[in-house]
Write an enzyme that holds these catalytic residues in place. Structure first.
Site, PDB file in Angstrom:
ATOM      1  N   ASP A   9       0.865  -1.182   0.000  1.00 50.91           N
ATOM      2  CA  ASP A   9       0.000   0.000   0.000  1.00 50.91           C
ATOM      3  C   ASP A   9       0.902   1.233   0.000  1.00 50.91           C
ATOM      4  O   ASP A   9       1.698   1.417   0.928  1.00 50.91           O
ATOM      5  CB  ASP A   9      -0.898  -0.033   1.260  1.00 50.91           C
ATOM      6  CG  ASP A   9      -1.809   1.177   1.362  1.00 50.91           C
ATOM      7  OD1 ASP A   9      -1.867   1.984   0.411  1.00 50.91           O
ATOM      8  OD2 ASP A   9      -2.461   1.320   2.420  1.00 50.91           O
ATOM      9  N   ASP A 111      -3.271   2.375  -5.735  1.00 55.61           N
ATOM     10  CA  ASP A 111      -2.010   2.314  -4.971  1.00 55.61           C
ATOM     11  C   ASP A 111      -1.877   1.082  -4.077  1.00 55.61           C
ATOM     12  O   ASP A 111      -1.087   1.084  -3.143  1.00 55.61           O
ATOM     13  CB  ASP A 111      -1.821   3.606  -4.162  1.00 55.61           C
ATOM     14  CG  ASP A 111      -2.608   3.620  -2.871  1.00 55.61           C
ATOM     15  OD1 ASP A 111      -3.697   3.006  -2.826  1.00 55.61           O
ATOM     16  OD2 ASP A 111      -2.132   4.236  -1.895  1.00 55.61           O
ATOM     17  N   GLU A 112      -2.641   0.022  -4.383  1.00 56.44           N
ATOM     18  CA  GLU A 112      -2.555  -1.193  -3.559  1.00 56.44           C
ATOM     19  C   GLU A 112      -2.574  -2.442  -4.421  1.00 56.44           C
ATOM     20  O   GLU A 112      -3.306  -2.499  -5.417  1.00 56.44           O
ATOM     21  CB  GLU A 112      -3.771  -1.299  -2.629  1.00 56.44           C
ATOM     22  CG  GLU A 112      -3.758  -0.347  -1.478  1.00 56.44           C
ATOM     23  CD  GLU A 112      -5.030  -0.468  -0.656  1.00 56.44           C
ATOM     24  OE1 GLU A 112      -5.370  -1.583  -0.230  1.00 56.44           O
ATOM     25  OE2 GLU A 112      -5.689   0.572  -0.479  1.00 56.44           O
TER      26      GLU A 112
HETATM   27  P1  TTP Z   1      -5.486   5.337   0.430  1.00 61.74           P
HETATM   28  O1  TTP Z   1      -4.518   4.208   0.252  1.00 61.74           O
HETATM   29  O2  TTP Z   1      -6.733   5.073   1.191  1.00 61.74           O
HETATM   30  O3  TTP Z   1      -4.769   6.561   1.156  1.00 61.74           O
HETATM   31  P2  TTP Z   1      -3.333   7.184   0.999  1.00 61.74           P
HETATM   32  O4  TTP Z   1      -2.447   6.385   0.093  1.00 61.74           O
HETATM   33  O5  TTP Z   1      -3.476   8.625   0.606  1.00 61.74           O
HETATM   34  O6  TTP Z   1      -2.789   7.168   2.482  1.00 61.74           O
HETATM   35  P3  TTP Z   1      -2.260   5.957   3.363  1.00 61.74           P
HETATM   36  O7  TTP Z   1      -0.836   6.293   3.660  1.00 61.74           O
HETATM   37  O8  TTP Z   1      -3.107   5.968   4.586  1.00 61.74           O
HETATM   38  O9  TTP Z   1      -2.399   4.684   2.561  1.00 61.74           O
HETATM   39  O10 TTP Z   1      -5.899   5.900  -0.983  1.00 61.74           O
HETATM   40  C1  TTP Z   1      -5.027   5.950  -2.086  1.00 61.74           C
HETATM   41  C2  TTP Z   1      -5.297   7.188  -2.902  1.00 61.74           C
HETATM   42  O11 TTP Z   1      -6.654   7.191  -3.337  1.00 61.74           O
HETATM   43  C3  TTP Z   1      -5.098   8.467  -2.131  1.00 61.74           C
HETATM   44  O12 TTP Z   1      -3.746   8.926  -2.160  1.00 61.74           O
HETATM   45  C4  TTP Z   1      -6.064   9.404  -2.789  1.00 61.74           C
HETATM   46  C5  TTP Z   1      -7.174   8.520  -3.327  1.00 61.74           C
HETATM   47  N1  TTP Z   1      -8.372   8.629  -2.445  1.00 61.74           N
HETATM   48  C6  TTP Z   1      -9.370   9.536  -2.798  1.00 61.74           C
HETATM   49  O13 TTP Z   1      -9.272  10.211  -3.832  1.00 61.74           O
HETATM   50  N2  TTP Z   1     -10.463   9.677  -1.972  1.00 61.74           N
HETATM   51  C7  TTP Z   1     -10.598   8.959  -0.812  1.00 61.74           C
HETATM   52  O14 TTP Z   1     -11.601   9.116  -0.091  1.00 61.74           O
HETATM   53  C8  TTP Z   1      -9.563   8.010  -0.468  1.00 61.74           C
HETATM   54  C9  TTP Z   1      -9.675   7.202   0.801  1.00 61.74           C
HETATM   55  C10 TTP Z   1      -8.474   7.891  -1.302  1.00 61.74           C
HETATM   56 CA    CA Z   2      -2.267   4.128   0.322  1.00 65.17          CA
END
Ligand code: TTP
Ligand code: CA
Length: 364
Positions: A9, A111-112
């Site tokens: 992730d 991103d996962e």
């Molecule tokens: P996430 O993996 O949920 O969040 P993140 O990568 O920003 O942070 P973390 O370090 O906690 O993993 O989401 C991945 C991307 O998806 C995030 O960078 C932006 C997008 N996203 C949105 O556009 N809206 C949302 O509500 C969420 C949760 C994510």
């Molecule tokens: Ca993430």
């Protein structure tokens, strides 16, 4: 041998890319906003960096509220296409680590991804940690970004483990650690349980994963139906046999392999390319499909990954055509850089059932 699955992730993905693009904002709160058609005031926070999170800002919060909490943060609009290009390059590298030469890979969001490395790690969790470190190093070297990795005996555990140590962490949950890892968690933390299920479980007096694991399966089936009820019981017990498999995997067949040493000598590169073409085509034939796109991936010695695709006018199931197009793309990739190559891959996509397929001769 236990399965070994990694869940990768990326950390604060969109905001991390923006920091990379403009290092001057790195020590500030950075908030990426999805502005709606009601203009800047109407949007919601897409994501933000950890400095902004400490101030209480989070995804889905109205941008207007974020601005009132932290007026001095850097607010940037989402650049989805740009983030998708970064994601595509990262996913190719992650895929290259999976068993089955890239087949046991599953991207689950921008991103996962899950990567099965049971064979790659020889069933050994310590080796899996080394591979996870290598993957993190590759992503860092290539894109300047950090990620967090969960390692577990199945997808549910790996997915939940990756969020245990963030950012830039590695969390290993071996088979013998699964019970302790899960038991005290609230059910809402179990991957696959949303608000509706959580509320329904709460009505049944089930709050923790331990409660759920100990609950009568027939009662769960009565409340949620056969497959969902049985799944809840299994998931809470840390059991998950679901394969690592891309939802769109049926639309792609590919193989990657490493060169015996980093090189850009075309005879060495093309002889490996021939092997990959043979393997991919064998799978094409065994599945009785034809393909319309051909993609060649190159990972250079500095881990930079480049993919290039060619779409044909019609679906074909023709090995000579696959070789020709792959050679052509590889030639272009070799011409475009002076770096040595470390790994290469060939993939066909846009698959169709082969019946009624035309032969190559009919196209010319
Ligand atoms: P996430 O993996 O949920 O969040 P993140 O990568 O920003 O942070 P973390 O370090 O906690 O993993 O989401 C991945 C991307 O998806 C995030 O960078 C932006 C997008 N996203 C949105 O556009 N809206 C949302 O509500 C969420 C949760 C994510
Ligand atoms: Ca993430």
């Amino acid at each position: 041998m236990s399965r070994i699955i990694l869940h990768v992730d990326m950390d604060y993905f969109y905001a991390a890319i923006e920091e990379r693009e403009d290092p001057s904002i790195k020590d500030k709160a950075v908030v990426v906003c999805m502005y709606s058609n009601r203009g800047e005031e109407g949007g919601a926070v897409s994501t933000c960096n950890y400095i902004a999170r400490e101030a209480g800002i989070h995804s889905a919060m109205p941008c207007r509220l974020a601005k009132s909490i932290k007026p001095d943060a850097v607010y940037l609009p989402v650049r989805k296409e740009f983030y998708t290009e970064v994601s595509d390059r990262i996913m190719e590298v992650l895929r290259s680590y999976s068993d089955g030469d890239g087949e046991l890979f599953e991207k689950i969001s921008i991103d996962e991804a899950f990567i099965e490395i049971t064979d790659g790690a020889g069933g050994d969790f310590d080796t899996a940690v080394r591979i996870a470190k290598q993957i993190k190093g590759d992503v860092k070297d290539m894109e300047g970004l950090t990620c967090s990795v969960g390692i577990g005996p199945n997808k549910i555990i790996a997915k939940m483990a990756s969020s245990r140590q963030k950012p830039d962490g590695i969390t290993l949950i071996r088979n013998e650690d699964v019970e302790d890892f899960l038991m005290e968690m609230p059910v809402s933390k179990l991957w696959g349980i949303g608000n509706v299920t959580e509320d329904k479980l709460a009505e049944m007096g089930i709050e923790t994963v331990k409660d759920l694991a100990g609950h009568d399966v027939q009662e769960l089936i009565g409340a949620f139906g056969k497959s969902r009820g049985a799944w809840l019981k299994m998931a809470a017990s840390g059991i998950d046999d679901s394969p690592v498999k891309e939802k769109t995997a049926s639309d792609q067949i590919g193989r990657m392999a490493s060169l015996t040493h980093d090189t850009r000598k075309s005879d060495l590169v093309l002889s490996l390319l021939d092997e990959l073409v043979d393997d991919v085509f064998r799978k094409v034939r065994s599945r009785s499909v034809s393909f319309r796109s051909v993609t060649v991936t190159v990972i250079y010695s500095n881990f930079k990954t480049v993919t290039k695709s060619h779409t044909l006018n019609h679906p074909v199931a023709d090995k000579a055509m696959l070789r020709e197009v792959s050679y052509q793309i590889m030639g272009e990739l070799l011409d475009s850089s002076t770096l040595n190559l470390r790994r290469i891959g060939v993939r066909v996509g846009n698959l169709q059932e082969s019946k009624g397929q035309k032969t190559l001769a009919e196209f010319f």
